[in-house]
Motif scaffolding. Structure first.
Motif, PDB file in Angstrom:
ATOM      1  N   PHE A 207       0.799  -1.213   0.000  1.00 16.97           N
ATOM      2  CA  PHE A 207       0.000   0.000   0.000  1.00 16.97           C
ATOM      3  C   PHE A 207       0.840   1.276   0.000  1.00 16.97           C
ATOM      4  N   VAL A 208       2.152   1.134  -0.019  1.00 24.97           N
ATOM      5  CA  VAL A 208       3.005   2.311  -0.222  1.00 24.97           C
ATOM      6  C   VAL A 208       3.084   2.494  -1.731  1.00 24.97           C
ATOM      7  N   ARG A 209       2.060   3.095  -2.293  1.00 23.82           N
ATOM      8  CA  ARG A 209       1.835   3.078  -3.743  1.00 23.82           C
ATOM      9  C   ARG A 209       2.324   4.329  -4.474  1.00 23.82           C
ATOM     10  N   ALA A 210       2.407   5.456  -3.794  1.00 19.83           N
ATOM     11  CA  ALA A 210       2.736   6.697  -4.495  1.00 19.83           C
ATOM     12  C   ALA A 210       4.127   6.599  -5.112  1.00 19.83           C
ATOM     13  N   LYS A 211       4.193   6.876  -6.406  1.00 19.17           N
ATOM     14  CA  LYS A 211       5.477   6.762  -7.112  1.00 19.17           C
ATOM     15  C   LYS A 211       6.488   7.787  -6.629  1.00 19.17           C
ATOM     16  N   THR A 212       5.997   8.923  -6.142  1.00 17.08           N
ATOM     17  CA  THR A 212       6.887   9.984  -5.677  1.00 17.08           C
ATOM     18  C   THR A 212       7.314   9.808  -4.221  1.00 17.08           C
ATOM     19  N   ASP A 213       6.766   8.793  -3.567  1.00 16.09           N
ATOM     20  CA  ASP A 213       7.012   8.631  -2.124  1.00 16.09           C
ATOM     21  C   ASP A 213       7.232   7.161  -1.780  1.00 16.09           C
ATOM     22  N   PRO A 214       8.214   6.505  -2.422  1.00 15.60           N
ATOM     23  CA  PRO A 214       8.365   5.052  -2.267  1.00 15.60           C
ATOM     24  C   PRO A 214       8.792   4.611  -0.874  1.00 15.60           C
ATOM     25  N   ASP A 215       9.326   5.516  -0.084  1.00 17.29           N
ATOM     26  CA  ASP A 215       9.772   5.165   1.259  1.00 17.29           C
ATOM     27  C   ASP A 215       8.897   5.789   2.342  1.00 17.29           C
ATOM     28  N   ALA A 216       7.723   6.264   1.958  1.00 14.51           N
ATOM     29  CA  ALA A 216       6.789   6.900   2.907  1.00 14.51           C
ATOM     30  C   ALA A 216       7.480   7.983   3.724  1.00 14.51           C
ATOM     31  N   GLU A 217       8.236   8.809   3.041  1.00 15.86           N
ATOM     32  CA  GLU A 217       8.884   9.931   3.718  1.00 15.86           C
ATOM     33  C   GLU A 217       7.910  11.077   3.956  1.00 15.86           C
ATOM     34  N   TYR A 218       6.791  11.066   3.228  1.00 12.52           N
ATOM     35  CA  TYR A 218       5.832  12.165   3.310  1.00 12.52           C
ATOM     36  C   TYR A 218       4.494  11.740   3.902  1.00 12.52           C
TER      37      TYR A 218
ATOM     38  N   MET B 115     -10.420   0.686  -8.042  1.00 11.45           N
ATOM     39  CA  MET B 115     -10.176   0.715  -6.610  1.00 11.45           C
ATOM     40  C   MET B 115      -9.509   2.044  -6.292  1.00 11.45           C
ATOM     41  N   TYR B 116      -9.518   2.390  -5.044  1.00 11.02           N
ATOM     42  CA  TYR B 116      -8.919   3.647  -4.628  1.00 11.02           C
ATOM     43  C   TYR B 116      -8.083   3.412  -3.386  1.00 11.02           C
ATOM     44  N   GLN B 117      -7.224   4.329  -3.135  1.00 11.45           N
ATOM     45  CA  GLN B 117      -6.503   4.383  -1.864  1.00 11.45           C
ATOM     46  C   GLN B 117      -6.255   5.839  -1.537  1.00 11.45           C
ATOM     47  N   GLU B 118      -6.517   6.202  -0.317  1.00  8.56           N
ATOM     48  CA  GLU B 118      -6.161   7.526   0.158  1.00  8.56           C
ATOM     49  C   GLU B 118      -4.997   7.431   1.137  1.00  8.56           C
ATOM     50  N   ASP B 119      -4.193   8.471   1.159  1.00 16.31           N
ATOM     51  CA  ASP B 119      -3.086   8.591   2.095  1.00 16.31           C
ATOM     52  C   ASP B 119      -3.331   9.793   3.002  1.00 16.31           C
ATOM     53  N   ILE B 120      -2.703   9.800   4.158  1.00 16.31           N
ATOM     54  CA  ILE B 120      -2.761  10.955   5.059  1.00 16.31           C
ATOM     55  C   ILE B 120      -1.484  11.751   4.843  1.00 16.31           C
ATOM     56  N   CYS B 121      -1.632  12.987   4.411  1.00 12.55           N
ATOM     57  CA  CYS B 121      -0.486  13.823   4.088  1.00 12.55           C
ATOM     58  C   CYS B 121      -0.528  15.129   4.878  1.00 12.55           C
ATOM     59  N   VAL B 122       0.639  15.602   5.268  1.00  7.13           N
ATOM     60  CA  VAL B 122       0.767  16.893   5.942  1.00  7.13           C
ATOM     61  C   VAL B 122       1.139  17.937   4.889  1.00  7.13           C
ATOM     62  N   LEU B 123       0.443  19.044   4.909  1.00  7.83           N
ATOM     63  CA  LEU B 123       0.710  20.108   3.938  1.00  7.83           C
ATOM     64  C   LEU B 123       1.987  20.867   4.267  1.00  7.83           C
ATOM     65  N   ALA B 124       2.697  21.272   3.224  1.00  8.14           N
ATOM     66  CA  ALA B 124       3.896  22.083   3.421  1.00  8.14           C
ATOM     67  C   ALA B 124       3.563  23.383   4.138  1.00  8.14           C
ATOM     68  N   SER B 125       2.337  23.873   3.934  1.00  9.05           N
ATOM     69  CA  SER B 125       1.894  25.123   4.565  1.00  9.05           C
ATOM     70  C   SER B 125       1.256  24.907   5.936  1.00  9.05           C
ATOM     71  N   ALA B 126       1.269  23.670   6.440  1.00  7.13           N
ATOM     72  CA  ALA B 126       0.604  23.360   7.706  1.00  7.13           C
ATOM     73  C   ALA B 126       1.160  24.209   8.846  1.00  7.13           C
ATOM     74  N   PRO B 127       0.297  24.880   9.597  1.00  8.46           N
ATOM     75  CA  PRO B 127       0.777  25.681  10.729  1.00  8.46           C
ATOM     76  C   PRO B 127       1.091  24.848  11.970  1.00  8.46           C
ATOM     77  N   ASN B 128       0.653  23.595  11.976  1.00 14.50           N
ATOM     78  CA  ASN B 128       0.814  22.757  13.175  1.00 14.50           C
ATOM     79  C   ASN B 128       1.429  21.412  12.797  1.00 14.50           C
ATOM     80  N   LYS B 129       2.626  21.455  12.269  1.00 16.18           N
ATOM     81  CA  LYS B 129       3.259  20.227  11.755  1.00 16.18           C
ATOM     82  C   LYS B 129       3.545  19.213  12.858  1.00 16.18           C
ATOM     83  N   ASP B 130       3.907  19.679  14.040  1.00 19.64           N
ATOM     84  CA  ASP B 130       4.191  18.736  15.130  1.00 19.64           C
ATOM     85  C   ASP B 130       2.937  17.964  15.523  1.00 19.64           C
ATOM     86  N   ALA B 131       1.825  18.672  15.638  1.00 19.76           N
ATOM     87  CA  ALA B 131       0.556  18.014  15.970  1.00 19.76           C
ATOM     88  C   ALA B 131       0.149  17.061  14.850  1.00 19.76           C
TER      89      ALA B 131
END
Length: 340
Positions: free
Chosen positions: A108-119, A246-262
């Motif tokens: 399920f680590v499917r995104a071609k731009t994120d093969p190591d789930a760094e994002y 079929m679909y898959q959604e991922d949980i992603c943090v925005l670069a503009s997120a004001p609360n990255k730690d949370a």
């Protein structure tokens, strides 16, 4: 449950039970997370959560690109995950290095731009088939049966989604739902136009009409199983025998997120099997969290429309980012909508 895909925007606030200066703003598909998950996170961390919803990947992207600020986390489909990465809209989280990431099935680590789930973190997956009124539709098994209902004078609806709806045409003409061949995309649109009799709307809000009998059957998401469980004598959900998406959604943090730690805390919280299982209980879709699959009720884990057998899985296609070739679909989508 993607996909409850309700177009209306909701705003839910869960007050923290402990004092915390942190807050977290989620932007998600309509009703696509169990409120109990958010409540549990707030209870444990004291972090206040707000939730706004969108109806499509494109709606979400447009709002973020237009400068919407304040959102921390979004839930894009895999191909939109790739698009947002390429646009520089995602923050690096290194969630793939979290100890509990071992719970995630690597497929399920499917995104071609994120093969190591760094994002981003794989969130949920499912299929898109047909929800139908048993009295009106009978024992339908295929896309052919679905469109035959319309041809016979019954009302049917298709999703207001160019990839999903043109995808039916691609499946029926024997091609990939990611085709970039102009002739194949045109043939797929022709298929939909040729079978548009009885299609009363392109909409996400079909299930109440199927339950009431105003619509015989609707192109919809596996999350329809929630409504099936509440109306088992009235409606059913099926995966067409020719295949589906079929679909898959991922949980992603925005670069503009004001609360990255949370936001990072939320991703780590969602890695827990008991939390992923809690979400699935209410959403009725698949989870990539392997230990969580052992915790969900047997009526879900044994439901072959939620966890299809391998032979059915092989006929499910997932969307990829098409880049500029998406213009092929945009023009054919306009032709379909004007033909209705």
């Amino acid at each position: 449950m993607k996909k409850m895909h309700l177009a209306a925007t909701t705003a839910l606030v869960f007050a923290p039970l402990t004092v915390s200066a942190e807050t977290l703003s989620l932007y998600n598909w309509g009703d696509y997370i169990n409120p109990a998950v958010l409540e549990a996170f707030t209870k444990e961390t004291g972090i206040e959560i707000t939730l706004d919803s969108y109806g499509s990947n494109e709606e979400m992207l447009a709002k973020i690109q237009a400068g919407a600020t304040g959102y921390d986390i979004v839930f894009p489909s895999v191909h939109m995950h790739d698009i947002m990465f390429q646009l520089g809209l995602l923050a690096k989280t290194d969630i793939g290095q979290a100890p509990d990431f071992q719970n995630i099935d690597p497929q399920f680590v499917r995104a071609k731009t994120d093969p190591d789930a760094e994002y981003c973190l794989p969130y949920a997956w499912g299929n898109v088939g047909i929800v139908y009124n048993k009295a009106l539709a009978g024992d339908i098994k295929s896309w052919d049966d679905f469109f035959a209902l319309g041809a016979a004078g019954n009302k049917i609806t298709l999703l207001d989604d160019l990839r999903e709806t043109i995808g039916i045409g691609l499946i029926k003409t024997g091609n990939s739902v990611n085709s970039t061949d102009p002739d194949e995309v045109t043939a797929a649109a022709d298929y939909i136009i040729d079978h548009i009799a009885g299609v009363t709307a392109f909409t996400y809000d079909s299930v109440p009409q199927v339950i009431s009998g105003d619509v015989a059957a609707a192109h919809w998401y596996v999350g329809a199983n929630l409504y099936v469980s509440e109306n088992p004598e009235t409606i059913g959900y099926m995966i067409p025998e020719e295949g589906a998406t079929m679909y898959q959604e991922d949980i992603c943090v925005l670069a503009s997120a004001p609360n990255k730690d949370a936001a990072k805390k939320f991703l780590e919280f969602y890695l827990r099997p008991e939390i992923a299982a809690l979400n699935v209980e209410q959403q009725m879709n698949g989870t990539p969290n392997l230990p969580a699959q052992k915790l969900i009720p047997v009526e879900l884990s044994s439901n072959e429309t939620i966890y299809p057998p391998e032979a059915v899985m092989e006929k499910l296609q997932i969307f990829e980012d098409l880049g500029r070739d998406l213009q092929l679909y945009n023009s054919e989508w306009t032709r379909i909508k004007t033909a209705q």
